[in-house]
Design a protein around this motif. Structure first.
Motif, PDB file in Angstrom:
ATOM      1  N   TYR A 138       2.521  -1.255   4.447  1.00 42.70           N
ATOM      2  CA  TYR A 138       1.895   0.058   4.294  1.00 42.70           C
ATOM      3  C   TYR A 138       2.977   1.137   4.379  1.00 42.70           C
ATOM      4  O   TYR A 138       3.666   1.246   5.392  1.00 42.70           O
TER       5      TYR A 138
ATOM      6  N   HIS B 195       0.846  -1.189   0.000  1.00 43.98           N
ATOM      7  CA  HIS B 195       0.000   0.000   0.000  1.00 43.98           C
ATOM      8  C   HIS B 195       0.882   1.239   0.000  1.00 43.98           C
ATOM      9  O   HIS B 195       1.833   1.316   0.779  1.00 43.98           O
TER      10      HIS B 195
ATOM     11  N   ALA C 127       0.168   4.999   0.948  1.00 45.01           N
ATOM     12  CA  ALA C 127      -0.856   5.831   1.578  1.00 45.01           C
ATOM     13  C   ALA C 127      -0.392   7.283   1.559  1.00 45.01           C
ATOM     14  O   ALA C 127       0.752   7.572   1.927  1.00 45.01           O
TER      15      ALA C 127
ATOM     16  N   LEU D 257       3.714  -1.109   9.156  1.00 44.58           N
ATOM     17  CA  LEU D 257       3.453   0.276   8.796  1.00 44.58           C
ATOM     18  C   LEU D 257       4.776   1.028   8.827  1.00 44.58           C
ATOM     19  O   LEU D 257       5.520   0.958   9.813  1.00 44.58           O
TER      20      LEU D 257
ATOM     21  N   ILE E   4      -5.371  -1.113   9.270  1.00 48.83           N
ATOM     22  CA  ILE E   4      -4.115  -1.870   9.225  1.00 48.83           C
ATOM     23  C   ILE E   4      -4.153  -2.964  10.293  1.00 48.83           C
ATOM     24  O   ILE E   4      -4.155  -2.664  11.485  1.00 48.83           O
TER      25      ILE E   4
ATOM     26  N   ASP F 257      -3.933   4.357  -0.980  1.00 45.46           N
ATOM     27  CA  ASP F 257      -4.799   4.823   0.101  1.00 45.46           C
ATOM     28  C   ASP F 257      -4.709   6.345   0.148  1.00 45.46           C
ATOM     29  O   ASP F 257      -3.613   6.900   0.301  1.00 45.46           O
TER      30      ASP F 257
END
Length: 169
Positions: A101, A4, A6, A77, A71, A31
């Motif tokens: 992410y 992802h 974001a 992350l 998440i 995202d």
């Protein structure tokens, strides 16, 4: 496994459009965290993404907390910032059973300072000189996602391509 990219409150439609094109090319989820600094029907956004918009999996989030709630494992992350001693190549992204992410901040101010101070272990930096404030957002996103994909052996991506007239031997 899904990667992802974001974007927290992105301001420039051309950056978001370029990142969307990178997401289409890499099968990466995009995202977008509100508020956005543009409308999603903005001409420059559409132009930068060209005709790839149908190939982009976009998720919209009302705010940073709403994004974070999606998440399942915060261990994966990563906060991309210039305020870190860790380099973006340091983490191991090779676990293709996990979603990764990569959260990028607003072009003008980055991610909120209180959030960054609360999560210094998740912060990663792209090395650069002190002659510029920051790299372009779309370039930064491409640099980071391709490092993750390299570590994942470019899973699911076409690694070679031939001219139509070339025959496989």
């Amino acid at each position: 496994m899904t990667n992802h990219i974001a974007l927290f409150e992105p301001l420039m439609p051309s950056n978001t459009g370029n990142i969307a094109r990178t997401c289409a090319a890499t099968d990466t989820v995009l995202d977008l965290i509100y508020p956005l600094g543009f409308r999603t029907d903005d001409k420059s956004l559409k132009r930068a993404g060209l005709d790839y918009w149908d190939n982009v999996n976009i998720h919209y989030h009302d705010d940073l907390d709403a994004f974070l709630a999606t998440i399942p494992d915060k261990q994966f992350l990563y906060l991309i910032t210039k305020f870190s001693d860790q380099v973006y190549t340091d983490p191991d992204y090779s676990d293709i059973t996990k979603d990764h992410y990569f959260l990028f901040g607003k072009e003008t101010t980055g991610l909120p300072e209180p959030f960054m101070r609360a999560n210094p272990d998740k912060a990663l930096r792209i090395p650069m000189t002190d002659k510029v404030r920051a790299l372009n957002l779309s370039n930064s996103a491409a640099i980071v996602i391709f490092e993750a994909l390299r570590q994942q052996n470019f899973a699911g991506l076409e690694k070679s391509h031939r001219y139509p007239h070339d025959k496989l031997k």
